[in-house]
Design a protein around this motif. Structure first.
Motif, mmCIF file in Angstrom:
data_model
loop_
_atom_site.group_PDB
_atom_site.id
_atom_site.type_symbol
_atom_site.label_atom_id
_atom_site.label_comp_id
_atom_site.label_asym_id
_atom_site.label_seq_id
_atom_site.Cartn_x
_atom_site.Cartn_y
_atom_site.Cartn_z
ATOM 1 N N LEU A 170 0.826 -1.205 0.000
ATOM 2 C CA LEU A 170 0.000 0.000 0.000
ATOM 3 C C LEU A 170 0.862 1.258 0.000
ATOM 4 O O LEU A 170 0.357 2.370 0.168
ATOM 5 N N TYR A 171 2.135 1.081 -0.216
ATOM 6 C CA TYR A 171 3.093 2.192 -0.208
ATOM 7 C C TYR A 171 3.009 3.018 -1.491
ATOM 8 O O TYR A 171 3.397 4.181 -1.511
ATOM 9 N N TYR A 172 2.483 2.413 -2.567
ATOM 10 C CA TYR A 172 2.437 3.074 -3.864
ATOM 11 C C TYR A 172 1.002 3.459 -4.227
ATOM 12 O O TYR A 172 0.046 2.800 -3.803
ATOM 13 N N LYS A 173 0.855 4.504 -5.053
ATOM 14 C CA LYS A 173 -0.456 4.885 -5.549
ATOM 15 C C LYS A 173 -0.803 4.135 -6.833
ATOM 16 O O LYS A 173 -1.960 3.802 -7.069
ATOM 17 N N ILE A 174 0.204 3.886 -7.677
ATOM 18 C CA ILE A 174 -0.025 3.277 -8.992
ATOM 19 C C ILE A 174 0.771 1.991 -9.197
ATOM 20 O O ILE A 174 0.330 1.083 -9.895
ATOM 21 N N SER A 175 1.947 1.876 -8.581
ATOM 22 C CA SER A 175 2.928 0.855 -8.964
ATOM 23 C C SER A 175 2.980 -0.380 -8.062
ATOM 24 O O SER A 175 3.968 -1.111 -8.102
ATOM 25 N N SER A 176 1.966 -0.648 -7.296
ATOM 26 C CA SER A 176 2.017 -1.825 -6.431
ATOM 27 C C SER A 176 2.060 -3.125 -7.222
ATOM 28 O O SER A 176 2.666 -4.103 -6.777
ATOM 29 N N VAL A 200 -7.696 -10.852 -22.003
ATOM 30 C CA VAL A 200 -8.648 -9.865 -21.489
ATOM 31 C C VAL A 200 -8.809 -8.687 -22.441
ATOM 32 O O VAL A 200 -7.840 -8.199 -23.021
ATOM 33 N N THR A 201 -10.043 -8.223 -22.577
ATOM 34 C CA THR A 201 -10.358 -6.994 -23.300
ATOM 35 C C THR A 201 -10.530 -5.878 -22.277
ATOM 36 O O THR A 201 -11.350 -5.982 -21.365
ATOM 37 N N MET A 202 -9.746 -4.810 -22.438
ATOM 38 C CA MET A 202 -9.718 -3.719 -21.463
ATOM 39 C C MET A 202 -10.197 -2.414 -22.098
ATOM 40 O O MET A 202 -9.784 -2.077 -23.207
ATOM 41 N N ARG A 203 -11.032 -1.692 -21.409
ATOM 42 C CA ARG A 203 -11.404 -0.352 -21.855
ATOM 43 C C ARG A 203 -10.266 0.621 -21.528
ATOM 44 O O ARG A 203 -9.629 0.501 -20.489
ATOM 45 N N THR A 204 -10.032 1.567 -22.413
ATOM 46 C CA THR A 204 -8.998 2.566 -22.169
ATOM 47 C C THR A 204 -9.416 3.486 -21.027
ATOM 48 O O THR A 204 -10.597 3.603 -20.702
ATOM 49 N N GLY A 205 -8.412 4.132 -20.431
ATOM 50 C CA GLY A 205 -8.698 5.085 -19.355
ATOM 51 C C GLY A 205 -8.316 4.582 -17.983
ATOM 52 O O GLY A 205 -8.836 5.058 -16.976
ATOM 53 N N GLY A 206 -7.374 3.611 -17.912
ATOM 54 C CA GLY A 206 -6.935 3.077 -16.625
ATOM 55 C C GLY A 206 -6.194 4.110 -15.804
ATOM 56 O O GLY A 206 -5.692 5.117 -16.305
ATOM 57 N N LYS A 207 -6.093 3.831 -14.503
ATOM 58 C CA LYS A 207 -5.506 4.785 -13.564
ATOM 59 C C LYS A 207 -4.074 5.156 -13.924
ATOM 60 O O LYS A 207 -3.654 6.295 -13.743
ATOM 61 N N SER A 208 -3.295 4.192 -14.428
ATOM 62 C CA SER A 208 -1.879 4.446 -14.684
ATOM 63 C C SER A 208 -1.630 5.115 -16.028
ATOM 64 O O SER A 208 -0.505 5.430 -16.370
ATOM 65 N N THR A 209 -2.693 5.352 -16.818
ATOM 66 C CA THR A 209 -2.503 5.927 -18.150
ATOM 67 C C THR A 209 -3.316 7.206 -18.359
ATOM 68 O O THR A 209 -3.535 7.630 -19.479
ATOM 69 N N ARG A 210 -3.766 7.840 -17.280
ATOM 70 C CA ARG A 210 -4.588 9.043 -17.384
ATOM 71 C C ARG A 210 -3.716 10.295 -17.378
ATOM 72 O O ARG A 210 -3.533 10.934 -16.353
ATOM 73 N N GLY A 211 -3.142 10.620 -18.516
ATOM 74 C CA GLY A 211 -2.446 11.876 -18.636
ATOM 75 C C GLY A 211 -0.997 11.847 -18.197
ATOM 76 O O GLY A 211 -0.507 10.880 -17.620
ATOM 77 N N ILE A 212 -0.334 12.981 -18.429
ATOM 78 C CA ILE A 212 1.093 13.084 -18.198
ATOM 79 C C ILE A 212 1.440 12.983 -16.716
ATOM 80 O O ILE A 212 2.472 12.406 -16.342
ATOM 81 N N LYS A 213 0.595 13.527 -15.833
ATOM 82 C CA LYS A 213 0.892 13.476 -14.400
ATOM 83 C C LYS A 213 0.926 12.035 -13.903
ATOM 84 O O LYS A 213 1.789 11.671 -13.095
ATOM 85 N N SER A 214 -0.014 11.226 -14.382
ATOM 86 C CA SER A 214 -0.039 9.825 -13.971
ATOM 87 C C SER A 214 1.181 9.082 -14.494
ATOM 88 O O SER A 214 1.758 8.242 -13.798
ATOM 89 N N ARG A 215 1.593 9.393 -15.712
ATOM 90 C CA ARG A 215 2.772 8.728 -16.288
ATOM 91 C C ARG A 215 4.040 9.104 -15.523
ATOM 92 O O ARG A 215 4.904 8.261 -15.285
ATOM 93 N N LEU A 217 4.174 10.034 -12.364
ATOM 94 C CA LEU A 217 4.098 9.364 -11.073
ATOM 95 C C LEU A 217 4.427 7.885 -11.218
ATOM 96 O O LEU A 217 5.148 7.310 -10.384
ATOM 97 N N LEU A 218 3.932 7.262 -12.292
ATOM 98 C CA LEU A 218 4.215 5.856 -12.539
ATOM 99 C C LEU A 218 5.718 5.626 -12.675
ATOM 100 O O LEU A 218 6.273 4.703 -12.058
#
Length: 252
Positions: A170-176, A200-215, A217-218
């Motif tokens: 639980l130390y990470y927001k995205i990278s656990s 698996v078929t995945m819809r776009t818009g996951g937490k780790s791919t939402r914009g430059i800030k998320s990238r 942080l990742l």
């Protein structure tokens, strides 16, 4: 052999029916289906209750606040009694009805501890058109230093590995999930096999791919995870993975 499949949900009423239907359609039926809802405020819980009888005693579920995605997954792992554990997000669904059967057949090899395959992404408005294909084929633990890991939604592992090596930090927001892959594949050298199949078929818009800030942080968290386990890397090396991701895109 019994599978525990975990679905994490929060306000997922628009998509979770697809998820449930794809589990019900699986040819492999020895499934314990665990749904962890984070106290949704839409009608997700009503849909869970609607589908529960269709699983004929194979569904377990709770709805309560949590500390985020990874805390919820850990709750699911804690409830799991299956030999094999995997996750299926509440906005994703199995691409084929023989995915779990194929995984189960390969797990007949008692020495294997983990199996993974491929996934593909679609836009929410068009579930039939692939916009990105993520293949885990080239994964090797040495590629963790540039952030390349197996597609997490395709990752199935023996439950005993969680008992021996721990669950999601639980130390990470995205990278656990990345931290867990390093721990399993790099630190403990679990034996794995890649299956050349779209799981698996995945819809776009996951937490780790939402914009430059998320990238950003990742990348930061992935570097932190690598250094935690003695893997030498830096943000520039991590950025190299995006060159590979360009090849995954399906345009036109």
């Amino acid at each position: 052999m019994k599978f525990s499949v975990i679905t994490i949900a929060y306000n997922s009423a628009d998509t979770i029916r697809n998820t449930f239907d794809s589990v019900l359609q699986q040819q492999f039926c020895n499934i314990e289906y665990i749904v962890i809802d984070g106290a949704s405020t839409d009608n997700t819980v009503d849909i869970i209750k609607e589908y529960e009888p269709k699983f004929k005693g194979r569904m377990k579920w709770i709805s309560e606040p949590d500390k985020g995605l990874y805390d919820a997954i850990n709750k699911g792992i804690g409830m799991a009694t299956g030999d094999i554990v995997g996750c299926l997000n509440s906005d994703d669904f199995y691409t084929y009805d023989n995915v779990l059967k194929t995984i189960a057949d390969v797990f007949q090899d008692k020495e294997l501890e983990a199996i993974f395959g491929d996934v593909h992404f679609v836009k929410p408005e068009n579930l039939n058109k692939c916009v990105r294909y993520y293949s885990s084929k080239r994964f090797h633990p040495r590629f963790l230093r540039i952030g390349f890991m197996p597609a997490h939604p395709s990752f199935y592992v023996r439950r005993i590995c969680y008992e021996k090596y721990g669950t999601y930090s639980l130390y990470y927001k995205i990278s656990s999930d990345f931290d867990l892959m390093i721990r399993f594949f790099y630190k403990h050298n679990i034996k794995y096999k890649y299956i050349p199949m779209d799981f698996v078929t995945m819809r776009t818009g996951g937490k780790s791919t939402r914009g430059i800030k998320s990238r950003l942080l990742l990348n930061k968290e992935d570097v932190r995870a690598c250094r935690k386990y003695g893997i030498r890397t830096n943000s520039l090396m991590m950025a190299l993975r995006y060159l590979y991701k360009i090849k995954e895109l399906r345009i036109g």
